[in-house]
Design an enzyme around this catalytic site. Structure first.
Site, mmCIF file in Angstrom:
data_model
loop_
_atom_site.group_PDB
_atom_site.id
_atom_site.type_symbol
_atom_site.label_atom_id
_atom_site.label_comp_id
_atom_site.label_asym_id
_atom_site.label_seq_id
_atom_site.Cartn_x
_atom_site.Cartn_y
_atom_site.Cartn_z
ATOM 1 N N ARG A 139 54.362 35.344 70.567
ATOM 2 C CA ARG A 139 54.239 34.763 72.053
ATOM 3 C C ARG A 139 52.665 34.635 72.338
ATOM 4 O O ARG A 139 52.151 34.713 73.426
ATOM 5 C CB ARG A 139 54.755 36.013 72.853
ATOM 6 N N LYS A 187 55.874 51.200 69.522
ATOM 7 C CA LYS A 187 57.135 50.508 69.885
ATOM 8 C C LYS A 187 58.026 51.340 68.904
ATOM 9 O O LYS A 187 58.117 50.928 67.518
ATOM 10 C CB LYS A 187 57.075 48.913 69.869
ATOM 11 N N GLU A 233 64.660 46.673 69.348
ATOM 12 C CA GLU A 233 64.412 45.447 68.712
ATOM 13 C C GLU A 233 64.303 45.515 67.231
ATOM 14 O O GLU A 233 63.723 44.901 66.476
ATOM 15 C CB GLU A 233 63.429 44.465 69.188
ATOM 16 N N ASP A 291 62.474 41.922 80.772
ATOM 17 C CA ASP A 291 61.449 41.489 79.964
ATOM 18 C C ASP A 291 60.484 40.494 80.548
ATOM 19 O O ASP A 291 60.748 39.104 79.830
ATOM 20 C CB ASP A 291 62.234 41.076 78.704
ATOM 21 N N GLU A 299 54.743 34.303 78.834
ATOM 22 C CA GLU A 299 56.025 34.107 77.774
ATOM 23 C C GLU A 299 57.110 33.328 78.513
ATOM 24 O O GLU A 299 57.775 32.629 77.928
ATOM 25 C CB GLU A 299 56.467 35.289 76.985
ATOM 26 N N HIS A 319 66.705 35.255 82.589
ATOM 27 C CA HIS A 319 67.007 35.119 81.102
ATOM 28 C C HIS A 319 67.927 34.066 80.602
ATOM 29 O O HIS A 319 68.771 34.288 79.955
ATOM 30 C CB HIS A 319 67.434 36.288 80.799
#
Length: 639
Positions: free
Chosen positions: A128, A271, A275, A350, A378, A486
């Site tokens: 990103r 993290k 994901e 997000d 982003e 999104h």
């Protein structure tokens, strides 16, 4: 003689025509080298001696707060003399930059932790990132290509660019940023290998004089692939279970190894179980188990653990994605060590152009928290759109009181592009983050005026300031009005793809999951009749958002499913309101182009041209959003 004269004339005109490239950011001070500076010989003294128009006395005052500074300006017999006091040389440096930008009193930071998060990979790419390759990690182009893209491979033997990093440090210090996470949260275990720790030491040595601590993102499974000095005969261990004695010992050995080289190392950002990243869930442990194990390892050295709450698809797969952070962390509140900080994005999804604030800030009361803001745009046009983010961050602070947090993290937008950020106006977001991390009560207008004055000598240009202040709302209008969210193209998160669906990826990555448009209605029901995400909010917001009659229309389709015939306060139906907002967003960008054209005589040629090219592209993209989204959504009302 004639040739010499022509050459001299050419050199003169070349100097006059020389354009700025943006590399100096907001630090465009011209060397004067006339100021008399007395006191400790430090970087603050060097900066003031070179650039100040007044004589300055620097004083150390041990009674002052950490990082605070006090400025006193005296004018006698037509001469301006200033005194800057601070607890140490870093405070003096902050005071020096404040004086150079025109401050005449003093200040102390609201937050002790003012940290950039770089999503830089060890091969030199940036996740990103929209301004070139990493300033920290240098890879080399491999022979293979993937989908037409060059594959970069790690090359840890390349030397660091010490001069560039010093410029980076100077820019951060000028706005009070005092920490930097050097690598991507999707971390490679190799980050903790000896060769990279040595690189981190080199960066720490350059950044330290500017008051900046270094931190690292870590892969939770690192003990399984990387050795720790003086542990287990130089061999990795077979598990990453946070309750395993060997794993605990590995992390303690690794912390000792790091702090031996970098005594002021800040700590780890993690993290985990999000994901696809490894984490404590892999061993049926909790986030608290994982965070506390790491916290114990860095505690003896004064380190902290920043544990991200951006989690979905692990423990609560299938639940509304915006609820999963609260579901995973609420019952753990109060079970974390005192050097663990829960780091949460400003919104529950997000980094969308607009989201309600993240409800996790309402549900965590006994654990330290910090907000994660994204500077790198982003989902807001990346470095191709002029989108000033201070209004979005100020909106967040309108719901989450600054005093509820212990720090602020910002996902950086910095790369190897000559102007650092890709778009010249994207520099304003780096600047605004630093200023708000220092003082979250500054207004968007104040920061815009400061930045315009320092960057374009245009602090009194109301039109340019208006363009900046309106730009985020324009972005919302031409991308995702009245609560849409999104609906970007897969992976790149740039262009529109409201019909996006891919059976081979998680449903929560698909745009259709978020708007659920059909012939009858549109929107995601997050009220008590749907996913009940509204119940995670404190009052009055729980009731406010749950009731369609009181829910702010900017969140309408975020919280409510409504028929196409539903009329908003404007009297327009949902589709008519969409049409109006998309058109309004496009018109705003057209007006930005007009404003920029009128500013041309006062802006240097290179930066004017480069911004103009980006604005023209932004208009094309805004029109694309309008066309694609209106064609798609209007198709449902024609069936």
């Amino acid at each position: 003689m004639k040739k010499l004269t022509l050459l001299l004339m050419a050199l003169v005109f070349a100097g006059m025509a020389k354009a700025e490239d943006g590399h100096q950011l907001w630090l465009r001070y011209q060397p004067i080298n006339k100021a008399k500076v007395t006191g400790p010989e430090c970087i603050a003294a060097q900066e003031l001696r070179a650039y100040s128009t007044q004589n300055v006395t620097l004083k150390i005052d041990a009674t002052m707060e950490q990082d605070a500074y006090c400025i006193k300006v005296n004018t006698e017999q037509g001469k301006v003399n200033s005194v800057i006091s601070a607890k140490n040389e870093i405070g003096l440096l902050y005071g020096a930059y404040a004086l150079l930008r025109g401050e005449t009193t003093g200040s102390e930071p609201f937050y002790k932790l003012r940290i950039l998060n770089h999503w830089d990979n060890l091969n030199g790419t940036i996740e990103r990132g929209y301004a070139g390759l990493s300033i920290f990690w240098k890879g080399k182009a491999g022979e293979r290509k993937f989908h037409g893209r060059t594959i970069f491979v790690e090359d840890p033997d390349q030397p660091i660019d010490a001069e560039l990093i010093k410029e980076y440090a100077r820019a951060n210090a000028s706005i009070g940023i005092n920490g930097t996470v050097l690598n991507n949260v999707n971390a490679s275990p190799k980050m903790l290998s000896a060769i990279y720790i040595n690189k981190v030491k080199q960066y720490a040595d350059i950044l330290r004089p500017y008051g900046i601590k270094v931190y690292l993102s870590v892969n939770f499974a690192s003990p399984m692939s990387i050795p720790a000095k003086g542990f287990n005969g130089g061999k990795p261990v077979k598990t990453a279970d946070p309750l395993n004695a060997q794993v605990k010992a590995w992390w303690k050995a690794k912390a000792k190894e790091i702090y031996a080289q970098i005594p002021d190392f800040g700590g780890f950002l993690v993290k985990a179980n999000s994901e696809g990243q490894p984490g404590p869930f892999d061993y049926k442990r909790t986030h608290a188990d994982g965070a506390n194990m790491l916290a114990d390892a860095v505690k003896p050295f004064g380190g902290i653990i920043m544990w991200r709450s951006f989690v979905y698809g692990a423990a609560h797969s299938g639940e509304d994605r915006v609820k999963q952070a609260v579901s995973e962390f609420k019952d753990l509140d109060g079970k974390f060590r005192d050097n663990v900080i829960l780091q949460s994005k400003n919104g529950p999804l997000d980094f969308q152009p607009r989201e309600p604030y993240a409800s996790i800030f309402d549900n965590i009361k006994n654990t330290k928290q910090m907000a994660e803001l994204q500077i790198t745009q982003e989902y807001l046009g990346q470095s191709r759109h002029l989108t000033y983010l201070a209004p979005m961050w100020r909106e967040f602070f309108g719901f989450v009181a600054p005093e509820k947090l212990v720090g602020i993290a910002g996902v950086a937008n910095i790369g190897l592009d000559k102007n650092w950020c890709g778009h010249h106006f994207s520099q304003a977001n780096w600047y605004a983050f630093g200023r708000l991390a220092w003082n979250p009560n500054l207004t968007s207008e104040q920061i815009a005026e400061e930045w315009l004055g320092l960057t374009f000598n245009a602090s009194n240009n109301e039109a340019l300031k208006s363009m900046m202040l309106r730009s985020r709302e324009a972005c919302v209008d031409y991308m995702m009005p009245i609560g849409l969210h999104h609906i970007f193209a897969f992976d790149e998160h740039y262009g529109p793809e409201p019909d996006g669906y891919n059976a081979h990826v998680p449903l929560e990555w698909c745009p259709v999951y978020y708007h659920k448009a059909n012939n009858d209605s549109i929107g995601f029901d997050r009220t008590h009749t749907g996913s009940n995400a509204t119940a995670q909010y404190r009052e009055p917001y729980c009731t406010l958002y749950d009731n369609i009659n009181t829910c702010p229309e900017r969140y309408l389709l975020w919280f409510h499913r409504v028929p196409w015939s539903y009329r908003l306060k404007s009297g327009r139906t949902v589709l008519e309101e969409m049409d109006y907002r998309y058109a309004r967003g496009v018109k705003e960008v057209e007006d930005f182009i007009r404003i920029w054209n009128e500013a041309k005589p006062n802006i240097d040629e290179q930066r004017w041209q480069e911004v103009d090219v980006r604005l023209q592209h932004q208009l094309e993209n805004a029109k694309e959003w309008q066309k694609v989204c209106m064609n798609y959504f209007s198709s449902f009302t024609k069936k």
